[in-house]
Write a protein that holds these residues in place. Structure first.
Motif, PDB file in Angstrom:
ATOM      1  N   GLY A  59       0.835  -1.192   0.000  1.00 17.65           N
ATOM      2  CA  GLY A  59       0.000   0.000   0.000  1.00 17.65           C
ATOM      3  C   GLY A  59       0.868   1.240   0.000  1.00 17.65           C
ATOM      4  N   PRO A  60       0.371   2.365  -0.499  1.00 18.85           N
ATOM      5  CA  PRO A  60       1.157   3.595  -0.560  1.00 18.85           C
ATOM      6  C   PRO A  60       1.216   4.294   0.797  1.00 18.85           C
ATOM      7  N   CYS A  61       2.292   5.005   1.013  1.00 19.12           N
ATOM      8  CA  CYS A  61       2.446   5.810   2.234  1.00 19.12           C
ATOM      9  C   CYS A  61       1.609   7.068   2.113  1.00 19.12           C
ATOM     10  N   LYS A  62       0.904   7.427   3.183  1.00 20.59           N
ATOM     11  CA  LYS A  62       0.027   8.615   3.154  1.00 20.59           C
ATOM     12  C   LYS A  62       0.838   9.914   3.106  1.00 20.59           C
ATOM     13  N   ILE A  63       2.076   9.860   3.528  1.00 20.26           N
ATOM     14  CA  ILE A  63       2.927  11.054   3.498  1.00 20.26           C
ATOM     15  C   ILE A  63       3.517  11.253   2.103  1.00 20.26           C
ATOM     16  N   CYS A  64       3.884  10.160   1.486  1.00 17.66           N
ATOM     17  CA  CYS A  64       4.540  10.244   0.177  1.00 17.66           C
ATOM     18  C   CYS A  64       3.557  10.283  -0.993  1.00 17.66           C
ATOM     19  N   TYR A  65       2.373   9.714  -0.795  1.00 18.32           N
ATOM     20  CA  TYR A  65       1.430   9.620  -1.923  1.00 18.32           C
ATOM     21  C   TYR A  65       0.064  10.102  -1.496  1.00 18.32           C
TER      22      TYR A  65
END
Length: 259
Positions: free
Chosen positions: A253-259
């Protein structure tokens, strides 16, 4: 049998009557700290954080009466929650025969109360109600934040039971700070109590948005202790490895900070 006769306007007067000279009348409203006690010879009246007593009329069985007045025969003491007083009386000292009836008269007073606060962006809508039994004259609603006065807004006169919603626009600078709204902040109105004139609204927590760095080379970071992929190393990340972005998108899953 003891009976209490209340006037048509129970908010301003209450009358208590003995049926027999041997009766003892006792009335207590503990929820509102109000007490009346008397017999045919003497009695007492006591209030605490209650309405302001303006006068006490004591009548005997021959129709003669004596009226005791505030600031002359007794005194009300004011606090932020109401008024307090205590008075004892004796038929012989008042020139009366057997006491038959005692009427307690209360001063009609306004009582402004902030009942609701609603926020829309930088605008606050403050609902103010007069819960007293006399008209409250026009006054000002004061707004405070960071321990200092910010502005005032006019509040029109309010009859008993009526309310008014006042719009207060506040700079976004104070968004994260607590706001205190205080009706009649200059204390110009003789209200029943002042403890309900203020309302505190908590500030809004501001979360700073982080702009992620662009991913380069088609690779992202994967941590062994987490299932999300990252465009760059941040925080307290440990045990990292690099995989292709396409692989990460397929399995993590994608990081909420980076994506």
């Amino acid at each position: 049998m003891l009976v209490a006769f209340f006037s048509l306007n129970a908010a301003s007067a209450a009358t208590y009557t003995l049926h027999d000279e041997n009766d003892i009348y006792y009335y207590s409203n503990n929820a509102e700290n109000y007490e009346v006690e008397f017999d045919s010879n003497s009695g007492s009246i006591w209030t605490e954080d209650y309405k302001q007593v303006s006068s006490i009329k004591i009548s005997d069985n021959k129709g003669k009466s004596k009226t005791l007045k505030d600031k002359i025969d007794f005194k009300n003491y004011k606090s932020k929650n109401g008024y307090s007083m205590y008075k004892t009386f004796y038929a012989s000292n008042l020139g009366l025969s057997e006491i038959k009836k005692v009427t307690v008269n209360f001063l009609k007073q306004p009582d402004l109360k902030i009942t609701k606060v609603k926020r829309e962006n930088n605008n606050y809508y403050i609902t103010i109600k007069n819960t007293g039994d006399a008209t409250a004259k026009g006054n000002y609603l004061g707004t405070y934040s960071k321990g200092k006065y910010i502005k005032k807004n006019y509040v029109p006169a309010l009859k008993p039971g009526k309310y008014k919603t006042v719009k207060v626009s506040i700079s976004s600078y104070y968004k994260k700070y607590n706001k205190i709204f205080n009706v009649d902040y200059k204390n110009k109105i003789n209200e029943l109590k002042k403890s309900n004139n203020k309302k505190t609204v908590k500030g809004i927590k501001i979360v700073k948005k982080t702009t992620p760095k662009k991913n380069s080379g088609g690779q992202v970071i994967i941590t062994r202790t987490g299932a999300k992929y990252h465009a760059y190393k941040h925080g307290n990340m440990k045990y990292i490895s690099y995989v292709s972005l396409s692989y990460a998108r397929q399995y993590y899953g994608p990081c909420k900070i980076c994506y």
